[in-house]
Write a protein that holds these residues in place. Structure first.
Motif, PDB file in Angstrom:
ATOM      1  N   GLU A 102      16.772 -22.163  -7.593  1.00  0.00           N
ATOM      2  CA  GLU A 102      15.838 -23.292  -7.567  1.00  0.00           C
ATOM      3  C   GLU A 102      14.768 -23.121  -8.635  1.00  0.00           C
ATOM      4  OE1 GLU A 102      13.925 -26.855  -5.832  1.00  0.00           O
ATOM      5  OE2 GLU A 102      15.948 -26.007  -5.749  1.00  0.00           O
ATOM      6  N   LYS A 103      14.252 -21.897  -8.756  1.00  0.00           N
ATOM      7  CA  LYS A 103      13.204 -21.633  -9.744  1.00  0.00           C
ATOM      8  C   LYS A 103      13.730 -21.787 -11.171  1.00  0.00           C
ATOM      9  CE  LYS A 103       9.270 -18.892  -8.317  1.00  0.00           C
ATOM     10  NZ  LYS A 103       8.556 -17.602  -8.459  1.00  0.00           N
ATOM     11  N   GLY A 107      12.026 -24.989 -11.346  1.00  0.00           N
ATOM     12  CA  GLY A 107      10.696 -24.399 -11.332  1.00  0.00           C
ATOM     13  C   GLY A 107       9.862 -24.894 -12.509  1.00  0.00           C
ATOM     14  N   THR A 116       8.237 -23.251  -7.442  1.00  0.00           N
ATOM     15  CA  THR A 116       9.177 -24.289  -7.035  1.00  0.00           C
ATOM     16  C   THR A 116       8.357 -25.514  -6.616  1.00  0.00           C
ATOM     17  OG1 THR A 116       9.211 -23.641  -4.696  1.00  0.00           O
ATOM     18  CG2 THR A 116      10.791 -22.550  -6.171  1.00  0.00           C
ATOM     19  N   TYR A 278      14.943 -27.104  -0.507  1.00  0.00           N
ATOM     20  CA  TYR A 278      14.771 -27.100  -1.956  1.00  0.00           C
ATOM     21  C   TYR A 278      15.309 -28.416  -2.509  1.00  0.00           C
ATOM     22  CZ  TYR A 278      14.209 -21.999  -1.534  1.00  0.00           C
ATOM     23  OH  TYR A 278      13.787 -20.731  -1.204  1.00  0.00           O
TER      24      TYR A 278
END
Length: 318
Positions: A102-103, A107, A116, A278
């Motif tokens: 996700e980052k 991000g 995030t 997320y």
């Protein structure tokens, strides 16, 4: 004998009342016994079984309503029974790797640190957003069920199609739950990167809603969570999209289209704001809805066997 003749006979000679009572009672009791065996007794099981019994036996109209919306009941029972078969027993739970993914892709730099989207909103909460996003998250089941009820009275075939697509989308999502068990964002913020199967559900960013109104709505809901490690995909995101799709496909009232679109977009944002998903989870949830819709409309409805099933289903609730 043709199917039309059989249908006419069934309407002339409906199931006797005592048989309906026995059938509904038998299903209700069987559900309670199986539930106690698999997940233990809870008061809401009495409510569900009682509602099923009443709707099935009171009148033909209530029975037709129940049968049309039966996919929602099937979904809820299966979802509830997932407590007996937690997904972390079948596959490795993804915690740190999903967070890193996700980052990497979503991000962004905030005050000199890569965050995030969830982390950004955790640092920038407001009472207004707490309340708005709480309302959007409360829509996850009431809105699709209400929409199905609206379709029941407007276009019964559309109601059946919507309910079955909803159920199929859940099946697609459940495959994701068990194929890729995943911790929600709040898990890392609360417990770090170490997997702990005994972790209870958590309201995370929804706590602000409960606090503002002085209630325990989300605390109660997440205390009964079927599976903490089922963040991928976000079925909240999927349900909202399936509802919007059928609103536009069946050309329902403009008010419904606007309302469902707002709820859909609001739910997607709320999933991130509340720290329950997320952006990757939301995107995969959207994919699940797309797959569920495509499978139903482009595969199942083109199958002769399934088309016969649909005709029979409609005849039962017409």
């Amino acid at each position: 004998m043709s199917s039309t003749t059989i249908t006419n006979i069934s309407r002339i000679n409906p199931m006797p009342v005592h048989r309906r009572l026995l059938l509904a009672g038998g299903i209700s009791v069987a559900y309670l016994i199986l539930s106690c065996f698999l997940i233990g007794f809870r008061p809401e099981q009495i409510f569900i079984s009682g509602l099923f019994f009443v709707l099935y036996t009171v009148s033909k109209k209530t029975r037709n309503f129940l049968l049309t919306l039966m996919p929602f009941i099937v979904f809820w029972v299966i979802f509830d029974y997932m407590k007996a078969f937690p997904n972390y027993r079948f596959n490795t739970v993804h915690v740190g790797d999903l967070y890193a993914l996700e980052k990497e892709y979503f991000g962004f730099n905030y005050r000199g640190t890569i965050h995030t989207i969830n982390e950004f909103w955790a640092l920038n909460r407001s009472t207004l957003l707490d309340v708005l996003n709480g309302f959007f998250y409360l829509c996850w089941m009431p809105v699709p069920i209400s929409f199905a009820g609206y379709l029941f009275f407007k276009d019964r075939k559309a109601a059946i199609e919507f309910c079955l697509t909803f159920l199929l989308t859940n099946f697609v999502g459940f495959i994701g739950y068990y194929g890729y068990p995943a911790a929600p964002p709040w898990y890392i913020h609360e417990h770090g990167m170490v997997f702990n199967p005994a972790t209870p559900g958590n309201v995370a960013g929804l706590a602000g809603f409960d606090h503002f109104f002085g209630v325990q709505i989300f605390h109660g809901l997440y205390a009964k969570s079927s599976n903490v490690f089922a963040a991928m995909p976000s079925l909240h995101a999927a349900y909202a999209l399936v509802s919007v799709y059928y609103a536009y496909r069946k050309n329902v009232a403009t008010g419904w289209k606007i309302f469902l679109t707002i709820v859909c977009l609001g739910t997607w944002f709320a999933a991130l704001y509340t720290d329950h998903h997320y952006l990757i989870d939301v995107l995969v949830g959207i994919l699940c809805a797309t797959i569920g819709i495509a499978l139903f409309r482009s595969v199942l409805l083109k199958s002769k066997a399934f088309s016969r099933f649909m005709r029979s289903y409609y005849q039962q609730v017409a």
